[in-house]
Enzyme design. Sequence first.
Site, short mmCIF file in Angstrom:
data_model
loop_
_atom_site.label_atom_id
_atom_site.label_comp_id
_atom_site.label_asym_id
_atom_site.label_seq_id
_atom_site.Cartn_x
_atom_site.Cartn_y
_atom_site.Cartn_z
N HIS A 1 0.73 -1.40 -0.13
CA HIS A 1 0.21 -0.15 -0.03
C HIS A 1 0.76 1.06 -0.53
O HIS A 1 2.14 1.43 0.38
CB HIS A 1 -0.88 -0.22 0.98
CG HIS A 1 0.00 -0.70 2.85
ND1 HIS A 1 -0.37 -1.64 3.12
CD2 HIS A 1 0.37 -0.23 3.17
CE1 HIS A 1 0.38 -1.22 4.55
NE2 HIS A 1 0.99 -0.14 3.70
N ARG B 1 13.22 -6.22 3.25
CA ARG B 1 12.57 -7.13 3.93
C ARG B 1 10.81 -6.70 3.20
O ARG B 1 10.73 -5.08 3.05
CB ARG B 1 12.23 -6.43 5.39
CG ARG B 1 11.00 -6.58 5.94
CD ARG B 1 11.19 -6.40 7.53
NE ARG B 1 9.74 -5.97 8.70
CZ ARG B 1 8.54 -5.68 8.79
NH1 ARG B 1 8.00 -5.04 7.71
NH2 ARG B 1 7.46 -6.33 9.56
N ASP C 1 7.20 -5.83 3.68
CA ASP C 1 6.50 -5.91 4.58
C ASP C 1 4.81 -6.51 3.64
O ASP C 1 4.52 -5.86 2.30
CB ASP C 1 6.14 -3.98 4.32
CG ASP C 1 4.91 -4.13 5.73
OD1 ASP C 1 5.19 -4.43 6.74
OD2 ASP C 1 4.09 -3.03 5.05
N GLU D 1 7.97 -11.01 4.75
CA GLU D 1 7.31 -10.55 6.48
C GLU D 1 5.88 -11.05 6.25
O GLU D 1 4.75 -10.29 6.02
CB GLU D 1 6.89 -9.12 6.85
CG GLU D 1 6.90 -9.08 7.97
CD GLU D 1 5.43 -8.06 8.64
OE1 GLU D 1 4.84 -8.20 9.55
OE2 GLU D 1 4.87 -7.71 7.64
N ASP E 1 6.46 -5.26 16.53
CA ASP E 1 4.88 -5.30 16.11
C ASP E 1 3.76 -6.10 17.83
O ASP E 1 5.07 -6.06 18.38
CB ASP E 1 4.14 -6.58 15.45
CG ASP E 1 4.40 -5.60 13.44
OD1 ASP E 1 4.03 -4.47 13.36
OD2 ASP E 1 5.01 -5.71 12.36
N ARG F 1 0.53 -0.51 19.72
CA ARG F 1 2.08 -1.17 19.58
C ARG F 1 2.86 -0.19 19.84
O ARG F 1 3.96 -0.70 20.17
CB ARG F 1 2.09 -1.72 17.92
CG ARG F 1 1.14 -2.30 17.46
CD ARG F 1 1.06 -2.72 15.78
NE ARG F 1 0.56 -1.95 15.56
CZ ARG F 1 0.73 -1.43 14.40
NH1 ARG F 1 1.26 -2.45 13.34
NH2 ARG F 1 0.57 -0.55 13.14
C1 GLC Z 1 3.23 -4.62 8.24
C2 GLC Z 1 4.87 -4.14 9.74
C3 GLC Z 1 3.16 -3.61 10.30
C4 GLC Z 1 2.41 -2.52 9.69
C5 GLC Z 1 2.44 -3.76 8.73
C6 GLC Z 1 1.13 -2.32 7.36
O1 GLC Z 1 2.98 -6.13 9.25
O2 GLC Z 1 5.57 -4.24 10.14
O3 GLC Z 1 3.84 -2.35 11.63
O4 GLC Z 1 1.36 -1.86 10.10
O5 GLC Z 1 2.56 -4.19 7.57
O6 GLC Z 1 1.77 -1.81 6.91
C1 GLC Z 2 0.39 -7.15 9.33
C2 GLC Z 2 1.63 -8.50 10.63
C3 GLC Z 2 0.50 -9.04 11.64
C4 GLC Z 2 0.57 -7.60 12.05
C5 GLC Z 2 -0.21 -6.05 11.62
C6 GLC Z 2 -0.17 -5.03 12.58
O1 GLC Z 2 -0.71 -8.20 9.49
O2 GLC Z 2 1.56 -9.34 9.05
O3 GLC Z 2 1.36 -9.96 12.05
O4 GLC Z 2 -0.32 -8.08 13.62
O5 GLC Z 2 0.56 -6.34 10.61
O6 GLC Z 2 0.79 -4.84 12.98
#
Ligand code: GLC
Ligand code: GLC
Length: 665
Positions: free
Chosen positions: A183, A281, A283, A325, A395, A535
């Site tokens: 996004h 990474r 995301d 991730e 997270d 968080r």
């Molecule tokens: C990943 C990040 C998290 C974020 C989400 C949306 O899960 O680790 O911090 O909120 O993606 O980008």
């Molecule tokens: C993404 C991650 C998940 C996390 C969320 C918000 O969905 O994959 O682990 O809970 O972001 O942090």
Amino acid sequence: MFQYLLHQKIKKICNEQLLDIAGVDHAFYIRFIANANALQDLYNTIYGNQKNATQDFDALLVLIIESYKLRKPVFRKKDQIKEQQSAWFTSNQITGMSLYVDRFAGSLKAMPERLNYLQELGVNFLHLMPLFESPEGESDGGYAVSDFRKIDARFGTLNEFKILQEKMQAAGMYLMIDIVLNHTSHHHEWALKAKAGDKKFQDYYYMYDSREIPDQFDATMPEIFPESSPGSFTYVPECNKWAMTVFHNYQWDLNYTNPAVFNAMLSNVFFYANLGVDILRIDAPAFIWKQLGTTCQNLPEAHTLLRLIKQCVHIATPGMAILGEAIVAPKEIMKYFGTESFTAKECDVAYNATQMALQWDALATGDTRVMLAAQHELLQKPFGTTWITYTRCHDDIGLGYDDSMIAAAGFNAYEHRKFLKEYYSGSFQNSPAKGALFSVNPKTQDARISGSLASLCGLEKALLSVPKNNNQSDSNVKDAIQNNSEIDAAIAKIILMQAQSMFLGGIPMLFYGDEVGYTNDYSYLGDPGKSYDNRWMHRPIIDWEKNALAKQKGTIENRIFSATQRLIQLRKSLAVFSDTKNITWLSPHNIHVAGFIRYNEEKKMYCLFNFNNKAAYITWFLFKEHGLAPIELVDLWSGKKHKVGSDHEYLVMEPYQFAVFELLN
Ligand code: GLC
Ligand code: GLC
């Protein structure tokens, strides 16, 4: 397969771009030709039916060549060295830390002077949390990017980033940053144009005139932030449309059915590669493909897109490894390493989120059976790939492992998860933990857990019994800290958690602050840009006076820091801790103790972890059932030697004790 036309085309573009394919650029050219078929097949799987497929694919070929051309000689040299090492990221020499530049050092400019501290600890790999431009107040910690190429002024400049990278490289450190693929911020140029009615850019996102399709999607899509951002769509008044926003309402999901989006984001991937990033990474990769009637997570096309990215990177900038991730169910995580003919050809690295959560499970219950029940799944990880092993990150902790794993240990999954959530949010009677529930879904009662390593291990509550005085050299305070069994237990738990993630196999990734025991920080509640997201309680602002206590003998900071440092040293000193898929879990001789063997041709190390608050007894037979009959063991952690007794006698492990046994003879 030999594809004459495709190969000719690549050769022609290389020549047009003035590459010396018989000379200095030969290795690149060979990589390109060798992977061209796979590249084209992957591309066509997703985009082959588009009307401009051929032109778009050609543009992709040009992009790969241009990105290779832009690669600095020093990075090309590193590429070469890493290729010779093959799967360089599986080495026991790498120890990571994840940190926010502003909260850790203040700014990018101030980062270099903190590298010494990290090196002293033993950290040589940094995950810098998102640094690119992201609107204040609507940033999701930097994961709502409004410009993928401009460093946010809060952190500094691109030039300062480059200087930091050079200093890290000179110090032999590796670098990881994120590409937020799924996004953009609604302030990104593309989103702004979409809001202004530009059809071309509306097609970069999922935008609809009415609720009809959004309602259909919502019917099957789980909510990620049900409290602060319910549903997966947001109304955009500027253009009177609904945009898909799976995460926060200010994060607009990119539409990868549009090849222009893929090419534009791939170009950003290469931009990061050419900044000298060692591991990228990716995301939230589980979310990048959407389809009506599905959860819109882990779809096959998401994997195809990742493989395509991996192929492109492998051709142009091969030294950059890919971390996916994917924080999803264990079986699904495994697929991000690639399957079938793409095994070990998708993501090189993934988070061992299952194991991370299972360590928290075992710590709360004192029972390691659920952890053991999950291992058959985790052992499927292909050779040549590795995990990020960790106890905490920025997270929440999701209890995403399977109900069947909980059932295999004899528990009721619903009750078991309920207990864990209550235990860590502190509502369970006498729980030493102090965390909070994150993203409670009122419809399903699902929830994840926030809280720092130290607070979840009981340090925050234990400190309540210490007289209120921050000066730890005050003798009253000193006594209260040193003779406090709850503090001792909390520290023992912190080290136990770190130790297991350190020896398990994979790149250990510390979270900044945990090395000196930061407890939760509740100041986020006063910031409207953060208060909706707990968080932030476990994302500390570093107080360097506190961290300096790491050097003062007897302080809590010193006890945690020096133990963490010793763990890193021990892991680095033994090649057996590299990840060559060399782990065997021990059958349970005591449900409170998790154990595994790490082995190579020279050594067999027995790593045992007592997750219980009581002493645990292990029969000596445990050390004999794997083909050897050792007479003596040494625990490399405590330095203690043990004579191996007869099968009906026991090794005693103290509460929360762990050991790394080497067989002496
Ligand atoms: C990943 C990040 C998290 C974020 C989400 C949306 O899960 O680790 O911090 O909120 O993606 O980008
Ligand atoms: C993404 C991650 C998940 C996390 C969320 C918000 O969905 O994959 O682990 O809970 O972001 O942090």
